[in-house]
Design an enzyme around this catalytic site. Structure first.
Site, PDB file in Angstrom:
ATOM      1  N   LYS A  35       0.846  -1.205   0.000  1.00 10.75           N
ATOM      2  CA  LYS A  35       0.000   0.000   0.000  1.00 10.75           C
ATOM      3  C   LYS A  35       0.873   1.245   0.000  1.00 10.75           C
ATOM      4  O   LYS A  35       2.089   1.160   0.208  1.00 10.75           O
ATOM      5  CB  LYS A  35      -0.916  -0.034   1.216  1.00 10.75           C
ATOM      6  CG  LYS A  35      -0.171   0.017   2.546  1.00 10.75           C
ATOM      7  CD  LYS A  35      -1.098  -0.279   3.707  1.00 10.75           C
ATOM      8  CE  LYS A  35      -0.331  -0.264   5.011  1.00 10.75           C
ATOM      9  NZ  LYS A  35      -1.151  -0.756   6.131  1.00 10.75           N
ATOM     10  N   TYR A 253      17.793  28.917   9.682  1.00  9.91           N
ATOM     11  CA  TYR A 253      16.596  29.616  10.161  1.00  9.91           C
ATOM     12  C   TYR A 253      16.478  29.521  11.674  1.00  9.91           C
ATOM     13  O   TYR A 253      16.715  28.466  12.266  1.00  9.91           O
ATOM     14  CB  TYR A 253      15.346  29.011   9.525  1.00  9.91           C
ATOM     15  CG  TYR A 253      15.204  29.342   8.063  1.00  9.91           C
ATOM     16  CD1 TYR A 253      15.035  30.662   7.637  1.00  9.91           C
ATOM     17  CD2 TYR A 253      15.232  28.337   7.103  1.00  9.91           C
ATOM     18  CE1 TYR A 253      14.898  30.963   6.284  1.00  9.91           C
ATOM     19  CE2 TYR A 253      15.089  28.626   5.759  1.00  9.91           C
ATOM     20  CZ  TYR A 253      14.930  29.939   5.351  1.00  9.91           C
ATOM     21  OH  TYR A 253      14.793  30.233   4.030  1.00  9.91           O
TER      22      TYR A 253
END
Ligand code: PLP
Length: 357
Positions: A35, A253
């Protein structure tokens, strides 16, 4: 030359891992769970390397049809069955085994006009409380199904919530045994964890997913380190820049990381838009030039930063393994507060993928 990031799939590892499953559950047939586009690996790329499996299990109709069109003639199990009754003609046309977990599905199957009966997995809720019929209803649904002409071979299916725990299946197994007393039919209960650690739950068909891709059902590589599993996916890139920090300089950042001493850092062409977890803290493992080091500073969209102190020879162009054979995907995931499953499924479409036989 393009951006240096690439994901490499070692197909021999898939074959190896299926063998590991066979050895763990020698008396069971194997549904290879593919899946979510084969846990992010790409169903189309990998399915034939698992061609020795007894069947494929998934939940997306498009993926099932793709397998049929590529030539897979063996069983396909749709783990959640059909989502709407109008899919039944396709289940019929492509000969898909359907799970049934709800009343409406039983009615829809009974009323469908099919060319031939469909094999059915009757899904019991053994305590996870996601999909499935309650234990009290299993007997009557069973009887009902046996009377429906559209129902072919019937198998009982359940799914464990805690199979990675040593006593995690005791309660559900009791419920299953009680609910199915007197019902003589094949059973499929075991995910990867139960396949590895609970032979008493193997029965007729096991349903391993994560172990086929070479990661741990627990999210911790140490739990499978001696099992013989091999990672299938490795994510590699290169150093594309180098900075020499002075004591007190910060990186990236939010200036989350601050150098305490002079420090050489490498800028890697990989970021969260490639599927690397943005939540990875300073210290998440990574290999540069084959040497173990770690991330420093926040993960950006397209770049991340790593400490080059342990590998002074490294520089622009040095190879970086984000995860793979040496740096286990489970270890990166664990550092970032998730599991290997999520990282493999999240590999971004922009990352080029190459296969290696
Ligand atoms: C995903 C899934 C599996 C496989 O789980 P793993 O932990 O990856 O082995 C098995 N059965 C069902 C019903 C599933 O949804």
């Amino acid at each position: 030359m393009s951006r240096p990031i690439v994901a490499t799939l070692k197909l021999s590892a898939l074959r190896n891992n299926l063998q590991v499953v066979r050895q763990a559950a020698p008396h069971s047939r194997v549904w290879s769970v593919v899946k979510a586009n084969a846990y992010g690996h790409g169903l189309e790329r990998i399915w034939s390397s698992l061609g020795e499996t007894d069947g494929f299990a998934m939940l997306n109709l498009e993926e099932a049809i793709l397998l049929r069109e590529r030539g897979w003639k063996g069983p396909i199990l749709m783990l959640e069955g059909f989502f709407h009754a109008d899919e039944l003609p396709l289940f019929d046309q492509y000969r898909l085994t359907t799970s049934l977990h709800s009343n409406w599905q039983v009615k829809a199957l009974a009323n469908a006009k099919l060319k031939a009966p469909l094999d059915v997995y009757l899904k019991m809720n053994s305590g996870m409380n996601r999909l499935g019929f309650s234990p009290e209803r299993v007997h009557s649904i069973w009887q009902q199904l046996r009377a429906i002409a559209n129902v072919g071979q019937l198998t009982l299916m359940a799914h464990f919530a805690d199979a990675e725990q040593p006593d995690g299946i005791t309660e559900p197994m009791k419920r299953i045994e009680q609910a199915t007393e007197g019902i003589d039919c094949p059973r499929s209960l075991s995910n990867s964890a139960a396949t590895l650690w609970h032979p008493e739950a193997h029965f007729d068909w096991v349903r391993p997913g994560i172990v086929l891709y070479g990661a741990s059902p627990t999210g911790q590589w140490c739990d499978v380190a001696t099992s013989g599993l091999q990672p299938v996916m490795s994510l590699q890139s290169e150093i594309i820049g180098v900075q020499n920090l002075k004591s007190g300089d910060t990186v990236g950042y939010g200036s989350r990381y601050r150098a305490q001493v002079e420090q050489r850092i490498g800028i890697v062409a990989c970021g969260y838009a490639d599927g690397y977890p943005r939540h990875a803290p300073d210290g998440t493992p990574v290999r540069v030039n084959g040497v173990l080091t770690h991330t420093v500073g926040a993960i950006s969209m397209d770049m991340m930063t790593v400490d080059l102190t342990p590998c002074p020879q490294a520089g622009i162009g040095s190879p970086v393994e984000l995860w793979g054979n040496e740096v286990k995907i489970d270890d990166v995931a664990h550092a970032a507060g998730t599991i290997g499953y999520e990282l493999m499924c999240a590999l971004a479409p922009r990352v080029p993928v190459v296969t290696q036989s």
